[in-house]
Design a protein around this motif. Structure first.
Motif, PDB file in Angstrom:
ATOM      1  N   MET B   1      11.423 -20.447  -3.746  1.00 53.26           N
ATOM      2  CA  MET B   1      12.356 -18.979  -3.947  1.00 53.26           C
ATOM      3  C   MET B   1      11.950 -18.076  -2.915  1.00 53.26           C
ATOM      4  N   LYS B   2      10.486 -17.850  -2.685  1.00 50.87           N
ATOM      5  CA  LYS B   2      10.164 -16.975  -1.813  1.00 50.87           C
ATOM      6  C   LYS B   2      10.582 -16.890  -0.454  1.00 50.87           C
ATOM      7  N   HIS B   3      10.688 -18.252   0.187  1.00 48.13           N
ATOM      8  CA  HIS B   3      11.007 -18.251   1.699  1.00 48.13           C
ATOM      9  C   HIS B   3      12.592 -18.076   1.684  1.00 48.13           C
ATOM     10  N   LEU B   4      13.383 -18.022   0.591  1.00 54.91           N
ATOM     11  CA  LEU B   4      14.628 -17.925   0.596  1.00 54.91           C
ATOM     12  C   LEU B   4      15.126 -16.048   0.924  1.00 54.91           C
ATOM     13  N   LEU B   5      14.274 -15.335   0.280  1.00 56.27           N
ATOM     14  CA  LEU B   5      14.453 -13.971   0.497  1.00 56.27           C
ATOM     15  C   LEU B   5      14.188 -13.466   1.978  1.00 56.27           C
ATOM     16  N   PRO B   6      14.970 -12.440   2.439  1.00 52.36           N
ATOM     17  CA  PRO B   6      14.807 -11.801   3.595  1.00 52.36           C
ATOM     18  C   PRO B   6      13.354 -11.414   3.782  1.00 52.36           C
ATOM     19  N   PRO B   7      12.686 -11.384   5.008  1.00 48.31           N
ATOM     20  CA  PRO B   7      11.535 -10.665   5.357  1.00 48.31           C
ATOM     21  C   PRO B   7      11.556  -9.238   5.198  1.00 48.31           C
ATOM     22  N   GLU B   8      10.517  -8.682   4.743  1.00 43.99           N
ATOM     23  CA  GLU B   8      10.504  -7.176   4.772  1.00 43.99           C
ATOM     24  C   GLU B   8      10.968  -6.438   5.876  1.00 43.99           C
ATOM     25  N   ILE B   9      12.036  -5.439   5.806  1.00 40.63           N
ATOM     26  CA  ILE B   9      12.499  -4.820   7.109  1.00 40.63           C
ATOM     27  C   ILE B   9      12.065  -3.557   6.890  1.00 40.63           C
ATOM     28  N   GLU B  10      11.562  -2.988   8.037  1.00 44.22           N
ATOM     29  CA  GLU B  10      11.119  -1.877   8.383  1.00 44.22           C
ATOM     30  C   GLU B  10      12.345  -0.878   8.754  1.00 44.22           C
ATOM     31  N   ALA B  72      13.107  -4.131  -3.356  1.00 40.64           N
ATOM     32  CA  ALA B  72      12.537  -2.766  -3.305  1.00 40.64           C
ATOM     33  C   ALA B  72      11.360  -2.733  -4.214  1.00 40.64           C
ATOM     34  N   TRP B  73      11.402  -3.643  -5.277  1.00 41.64           N
ATOM     35  CA  TRP B  73      10.297  -3.768  -5.909  1.00 41.64           C
ATOM     36  C   TRP B  73       9.224  -4.471  -5.347  1.00 41.64           C
ATOM     37  N   ARG B  74       9.546  -5.316  -4.503  1.00 41.10           N
ATOM     38  CA  ARG B  74       8.538  -6.107  -3.729  1.00 41.10           C
ATOM     39  C   ARG B  74       7.775  -4.779  -2.695  1.00 41.10           C
ATOM     40  N   GLY B  77       5.354  -2.583  -3.909  1.00 38.44           N
ATOM     41  CA  GLY B  77       4.235  -3.491  -4.239  1.00 38.44           C
ATOM     42  C   GLY B  77       4.219  -3.884  -5.990  1.00 38.44           C
ATOM     43  N   PHE B  78       5.314  -4.199  -6.426  1.00 35.28           N
ATOM     44  CA  PHE B  78       5.588  -4.604  -7.726  1.00 35.28           C
ATOM     45  C   PHE B  78       4.981  -3.659  -8.497  1.00 35.28           C
ATOM     46  N   GLY B  79       5.118  -2.254  -8.263  1.00 39.47           N
ATOM     47  CA  GLY B  79       4.579  -1.168  -9.187  1.00 39.47           C
ATOM     48  C   GLY B  79       3.028  -1.159  -9.216  1.00 39.47           C
ATOM     49  N   ALA B  80       2.232  -1.486  -8.162  1.00 37.51           N
ATOM     50  CA  ALA B  80       0.860  -1.593  -8.020  1.00 37.51           C
ATOM     51  C   ALA B  80       0.362  -0.114  -8.146  1.00 37.51           C
ATOM     52  N   GLY B  81       1.127   0.846  -7.274  1.00 39.57           N
ATOM     53  CA  GLY B  81       0.588   2.288  -7.576  1.00 39.57           C
ATOM     54  C   GLY B  81       1.589   2.972  -8.097  1.00 39.57           C
ATOM     55  N   ASP B  82       1.288   4.161  -8.614  1.00 34.12           N
ATOM     56  CA  ASP B  82       2.350   4.976  -9.290  1.00 34.12           C
ATOM     57  C   ASP B  82       2.668   6.362  -8.352  1.00 34.12           C
ATOM     58  N   PRO B  83       3.762   6.740  -8.457  1.00 39.58           N
ATOM     59  CA  PRO B  83       4.298   8.101  -7.745  1.00 39.58           C
ATOM     60  C   PRO B  83       3.094   9.001  -7.815  1.00 39.58           C
ATOM     61  N   PRO B  84       3.154  10.109  -6.816  1.00 41.02           N
ATOM     62  CA  PRO B  84       4.201  10.549  -6.057  1.00 41.02           C
ATOM     63  C   PRO B  84       4.374   9.726  -4.567  1.00 41.02           C
ATOM     64  N   HIS B  85       3.297   8.781  -4.131  1.00 40.24           N
ATOM     65  CA  HIS B  85       3.238   8.202  -2.846  1.00 40.24           C
ATOM     66  C   HIS B  85       3.583   9.459  -1.916  1.00 40.24           C
ATOM     67  N   PHE B  99      10.429   2.479  -3.792  1.00 37.62           N
ATOM     68  CA  PHE B  99      10.391   3.058  -5.497  1.00 37.62           C
ATOM     69  C   PHE B  99      11.989   3.800  -5.168  1.00 37.62           C
ATOM     70  N   ALA B 100      12.020   4.773  -4.169  1.00 37.17           N
ATOM     71  CA  ALA B 100      13.213   5.283  -3.943  1.00 37.17           C
ATOM     72  C   ALA B 100      14.377   4.561  -4.071  1.00 37.17           C
ATOM     73  N   THR B 101      14.242   3.164  -3.432  1.00 39.69           N
ATOM     74  CA  THR B 101      15.393   2.231  -3.041  1.00 39.69           C
ATOM     75  C   THR B 101      15.646   1.591  -4.726  1.00 39.69           C
ATOM     76  N   LEU B 102      14.416   1.139  -5.273  1.00 42.36           N
ATOM     77  CA  LEU B 102      14.618   0.713  -6.647  1.00 42.36           C
ATOM     78  C   LEU B 102      15.372   1.624  -7.642  1.00 42.36           C
ATOM     79  N   LEU B 103      15.112   2.942  -7.696  1.00 41.16           N
ATOM     80  CA  LEU B 103      15.828   4.026  -8.330  1.00 41.16           C
ATOM     81  C   LEU B 103      17.515   3.900  -8.025  1.00 41.16           C
ATOM     82  N   LEU B 104      17.531   4.008  -6.827  1.00 45.27           N
ATOM     83  CA  LEU B 104      18.960   3.861  -6.250  1.00 45.27           C
ATOM     84  C   LEU B 104      19.820   2.591  -6.768  1.00 45.27           C
TER      85      LEU B 104
END
Lengths: 836, 127
Positions: B1-10, B72-74, B77-85, B99-104
């Motif tokens: 599953m993991k390799h099917l997902l696009p790589p992280e885009i900056e 976005a969740w990835r 960091g799968f919620g590893a740190g809490d806001p405010p970032h 986090f902002a992408t996840l909210l959106l």
């Protein structure tokens, strides 16, 4: 940050300051008006917009006086029509949108830690366009020829010369001109926020104001072009009788309503979001803590920005569209409540979590939110189709929109004026006057507008110039008029407070704010003394010694040895310094260009064709001179020491340069206008069984030739850029010339289609829409050819070379858009009639 | 599953994925129904088919948004740190974006559902 900061002796500092002062000097005497510095332009822009607001306010008082008692004859019906039309038009186009462009131009550089926005002359051009267009539109009422058909100019009333006179032309042309200024400001703001932040100001640290303005500028880019497209169709109908909105000849007035409201609804949010942005700066300061839910604000800003484009038909619920369509828009209108609510809860949470100082800005802010929430609640009501059918075009809607706009925009603006007054003048407005003004405005507003809900529910339609005495509207109207005057007294109090003599504060940051703009000394025109490295959302709270280090010139760009105006360009995500940008200085050319372009629009209004052409030529010359002398200048040395041991390039091209982004953003807006015209084409196709009405089309042959030639032209343009980059200058010049010839050939072929088949645009809407799409593509090709000639000239003059190739790279970018425009235009007009 | 997902885009633009999906869904629903209601007589298509097609399209749009939310969740960091970032680090910047992408994505999901509701309750153009 571990970078070692600069150290300068007092003598060195004095010498630096002398040079900086000279580079950023504001011209003296009458030349003052040639200044392009963001502080002057922002101030003039703001004061002008505020002046227009006061003017439109007086019109509103006249309207209220006329409606105070039944059967009043204070104003004639026609003057009343002009007054309310101009009131709405001025408030929306000359106050609400421009005041935020003004505030953004004024504040953004300081907030972001830049010396200047990337295109100061563009801001100046925008301001002069706005001033001229605004005076033209407002002045018309003194000649009894103001627009009189309501601020959204519905045809067929507004297309009829018999009923609407020259006022409609003044509206269409004057405002088109101002829309140009708005798009110019949007380009400036987007590039400024993305590329001109202080080093270290990553996107998770941008001030909230910048986030909002980024979204708002993006919205302007997609919202204003449909209106410009609509204006073109409208003016073609009024000037030459092309029947876009004339049902007798296949047109449809509803197309105007679509185009107008695709602009008009996002515009409400274009006005509202920057006001909320001001609140997002004010609330943390007076709650004495960082904002709670920074990411949630970003969610709200972006979410509102998008959803606001799915609401336009809620202004058209009573036009007989299919109910399932109405339901989509009703649903989206309810959905937009979510992000709007989020922002308000964020403010409440910040206030609860901090210790609130109830200052005058907070008073206006909180009062505004209360008013806005009431407007929002009636908004939820009118977003429901059955309720809207009852309330449509009554005073209920008038009450709703004023609650939303005055609560969501005017009150926050006044809050912003009280908050930022020390920032731009070094003086503080009075607390006592401010409180008096607030209570007069707050109470007066509610007395004026709350009764309108009831007069509306009792059936009083908007825009009637008088009413009979026995239908139960008289008391409500009298109370509204009294309230309006109390409200006006409040506004007047603010004005008096602004002009009252005040003593100078000995404090740059009287509110103890945390954001960067408060480090600026309003007496110096350089903005930031040195461009700091940022490591916090509230640097003045979290970075001790920041103010002192900035003033001691210990950060970037502490000097102006070149004698030029310089600012840093940084990367989009992490704000790493990548370029030292030299921005344009004081110049007449922006004024000449704006006045000449204004001349084009004004001459068109009166059908003075020769003056139009003369002004157009002057505009073109001015812009070419501006570009030739002011852009893509080859620097004496490729790199420059910006301080802290860092050297940065002065000249970059392609996506790294601000010019490339400006072209890209402008063309996105242009593409939106083009898409709106295509929407018109397909709109006519959907509403008619045979949208060609049996008339000739442009055939397949000529449009196909045009497509082929435009693709060839594009290939040659790419080749020219490639050859130029490889230092094969002769080849590049040849490719440019052939590309130019191909696009001219393509334009001729494109025009031949409708010409050969004798399509008469005044007979029916089908030939008219085909002609307008073809002309649109050809005009873009001609503009492109001028750009190519410009590149050729630069190449021959030796100022466009393999290394310094900004011009040709940006023109190639234009060519991508031109090619898409041409292929879609000629593809659709040539082929679609076959496959429909 | 993991390799099917696009790589992280900056990029800043990933922030807008979910709202763009919402916009596309909205435009397609609006255009499909607007064209259908004008051309129904000519084309002889049943409204049921339009509803089914748009229903499938809605599910596709929701799936896209869920994918965007997962990415976005990835990034968060799968919620590893809490806001405010709000730190001056790459990691905080990334987590803020995530986090902002996840909210959106959440907002866009709800907004797509809102827009689809009329397709359940309204069985014709009702013009």
């Amino acid at each position: 940050m571990t970078t070692a900061l600069g150290e300068f002796s007092p003598d060195e500092r004095a010498a630096q300051e002398e040079r900086l002062r000279k580079a950023w000097e504001t011209p003296k005497g009458w030349r003052y008006w040639t200044s392009v510095n963001n502080s002057q332009i922002g101030l003039w822009y703001g004061v002008t917009a505020f002046g227009f607001m006061l003017f439109a306010g007086v019109l509103a008082l006249l309207v209220r006086l006329q409606l105070a008692v039944p059967n009043n004859d204070l104003l004639t019906a026609d003057f009343f029509n002009q007054a309310f039309t101009l009131h709405g038009t001025v408030m929306m186009f000359l106050f609400a949108v421009p005041i935020f462009e003004a505030i953004a131009i004024f504040l953004l550089p300081s907030m972001l830690g830049a010396r200047e926005l990337p295109f100061p002359r563009l801001s100046a051009f925008g301001f002069w366009s706005f001033l001229l267009g605004g005076v033209f539109v407002c002045g018309s009422i003194f000649f009894n020829s103001a627009p009189s058909t309501g601020w959204f100019m519905y045809p067929p009333l507004a297309t009829s010369k018999e009923y609407s006179g020259i006022g409609a032309d003044i509206w269409l042309l004057g405002l088109s001109f101002i829309e140009v200024a708005s798009i110019a400001a949007a380009v400036e703001i987007i590039v400024g926020i993305m590329k001109c932040r202080a080093p270290g100001m990553r996107i998770n640290m941008m001030p909230m104001f910048a986030w909002y303005l980024l979204i708002v500028a993006g919205m302007i880019l997609f919202a204003f072009p449909p209106l410009i497209a609509g204006d073109i169709l409208f003016e073609m109908e009024r000037m030459f009788g092309w029947p876009f909105f004339d049902a007798e000849r296949g047109g449809d007035p509803l197309l105007w309503q679509h185009l107008f409201w695709i602009f008009g609804h996002p515009e409400v949010y274009i006005i509202f979001l920057p006001a909320i942005a001001l609140m997002a700066m004010i609330v943390p300061t007076f709650s004495q803590r960082p904002i709670v839910g920074y990411s949630w604000i970003v969610l709200a800003a972006v979410g509102t920005g998008f959803l606001s484009f799915g609401l336009w038909v809620h202004h058209m619920f009573t036009t007989g569209l299919p109910q399932i369509s109405l339901a989509f828009f009703s649903a989206a209108s309810e959905a937009v409540v979510i992000p709007t609510g989020v922002q308000i809860f964020v403010f409440i949470a910040t206030m609860l979590a901090g210790r609130v100082i109830f200052s005058v800005p907070m008073l206006f802010g909180a009062g505004g939110l209360v008013v806005f929430v009431i407007g929002g609640l009636t908004g939820v009501m009118v977003a429901l189709v059955p309720f809207d059918w009852q309330a449509h075009d009554t005073y209920f809607v008038v009450a709703h929109l004023h609650y939303v706009l005055i609560g969501g925009m005017l009150f926050p603006i006044i809050a912003g004026i009280y908050y930022y007054f020390p920032f731009f003048s070094g003086k503080k407005l009075s607390d006592a006057w401010g409180k008096a003004a607030f209570w007069l405005m707050f109470v007066g507003f509610n007395i004026a507008f709350f009764p309108m809900h009831f007069s509306g529910l009792r059936g009083m339609p908007r825009r009637v110039f008088t009413y009979p005495g026995d239908v139960g509207w008289d008391w409500f109207n009298l109370i509204s008029t009294i309230g309006a005057f109390i409200f006006a007294t409040g506004v007047l109090t603010v004005v008096v407070d602004i002009f009252r003599p005040k003593t100078k504060l000995n404090d740059l940051n009287p509110w103890r704010s945390g954001t960067l703009e408060w480090t600026n000394n309003p007496d110096e025109s350089w903005g930031m003394r040195s461009v700091p490295i940022i490591s916090s959302r509230y640097p003045l709270w979290d970075q001790p010694g920041l103010q002192r280090d900035i003033e001691a010139g210990r950060y970037y760009l502490p000097d102006a040895q070149s004698g030029r105006r310089e600012t840093l360009v940084t990367s989009v995500l992490d704000a790493e310094p990548i370029q030292c940008l030299r921005v344009g200085g004081t110049s007449y050319v922006t004024i000449v260009a704006a006045l000449a372009l204004g001349g084009v629009f004004i001459a068109l209004t009166f059908h003075w064709w020769i003056t139009t052409i003369v002004c157009a030529v002057i505009t073109l010359m001015a812009i070419l001179y501006w570009l030739w002398t002011g852009t893509a200048e080859i620097p004496p040395t490729p790199e420059m020491d910006v301080g802290l041991g860092k050297s940065l390039p002065i000249y970059v091209s392609g996506p790294a340069s601000v010019g490339w982004w400006a072209m890209f953003i402008t063309m996105v807006g242009d593409g939106t206008a083009f898409a709106s015209l295509m929407f018109g084409y397909f709109f006519y196709w959907t509403i008619h069984d045979d949208f060609t009405a049996g008339l000739n089309g442009p055939g397949v042959f000529w449009p196909s030739v045009a497509i082929a030639l435009f693709i060839v032209s594009w290939g040659l343009m790419l080749a020219a850029r490639h050859l130029n980059r490889g230092d094969k200058i002769a080849g590049a010049r040849l490719a440019l010339i052939f590309s130019l010839a191909a696009s001219l050939g393509g334009s001729v072929a494109g025009l031949l289609g409708p010409y050969v088949y004798d399509m008469q645009p005044t007979t029916h809407v089908y030939p008219a829409i085909v002609w307008i799409i073809v002309i649109w593509a050809v005009v873009h090709a001609v503009v492109g050819c001028i750009m190519q000639l410009y590149c050729l000239a630069r190449s021959f003059a030796g100022i466009m070379t393999a290394r310094y190739d900004q011009d040709i790279v940006n023109v190639t970018l234009y060519w991508h858009f031109l090619t898409i425009t041409a292929v879609v235009s000629f593809g659709v007009v040539g082929l679609f009639p076959l496959v429909r | 599953m993991k390799h099917l997902l696009p790589p992280e885009i900056e990029s800043l633009w990933t922030l807008f994925t979910a709202p763009v999906v919402w916009a596309a869904h909205f435009v397609v629903c609006y255009a499909a129904v607007a064209i259908y209601c004008e051309k129904a007589a000519v084309w002889d298509v049943d409204f049921g088919n339009v509803r089914t097609a748009l229903g499938i399209f809605t599910l596709l749009a929701l799936a896209m948004i869920v994918l965007s939310a997962y990415l976005a969740w990835r990034q968060w960091g799968f919620g590893a740190g809490d806001p405010p970032h709000d730190g001056a680090t790459d990691q905080d910047r990334k987590r803020f974006q995530g986090f902002a992408t996840l909210l959106l994505s959440g907002l866009s999901f709800v907004a797509v559902v809102y827009v689809a509701i009329p397709l359940i309750f309204i069985a014709g153009c009702q013009q």
